[in-house]
Design a protein around this motif. Sequence first.
Motif, PDB file in Angstrom:
ATOM      1  N   GLU A  88       0.680  -1.145   0.099  1.00  0.00           N
ATOM      2  CA  GLU A  88       0.029   0.008   0.002  1.00  0.00           C
ATOM      3  C   GLU A  88       0.754   1.154  -0.013  1.00  0.00           C
ATOM      4  N   VAL A  94       2.268   1.802  -3.627  1.00  0.00           N
ATOM      5  CA  VAL A  94       1.440   2.344  -4.311  1.00  0.00           C
ATOM      6  C   VAL A  94       1.114   3.950  -4.193  1.00  0.00           C
ATOM      7  N   TYR A 107       1.715   7.116  -6.520  1.00  0.00           N
ATOM      8  CA  TYR A 107       0.650   8.033  -6.799  1.00  0.00           C
ATOM      9  C   TYR A 107       1.088   9.399  -6.521  1.00  0.00           C
ATOM     10  N   HIS A 164       2.317   2.121  -9.027  1.00  0.00           N
ATOM     11  CA  HIS A 164       0.946   2.961  -8.840  1.00  0.00           C
ATOM     12  C   HIS A 164       0.267   2.491 -10.165  1.00  0.00           C
TER      13      HIS A 164
END
Length: 76
Positions: free
Chosen positions: A26, A29, A33, A74
Amino acid sequence: MEVLTTYSNYRDFKQALDNEMYGAVESFVKIGYLLQYAEETNIISEGGYNTVNEFARAEYGIDATQVSRFINIHKR
């Protein structure tokens, strides 16, 4: 940072490692982003930076290859 734990069985160990791995994914990612966002907007100009690579190098010691890898993670 939380206190490190020893594990007496596989199930507890595996669950703890699964949780950390999921959290790491997480984070990768989200970093991708944010770097892509910086690349596509002028948000980093407020900090005096012209490019996401310049920003990442100066602030975090991340080179252009690593920036690209985070952004690709991402996108996937």
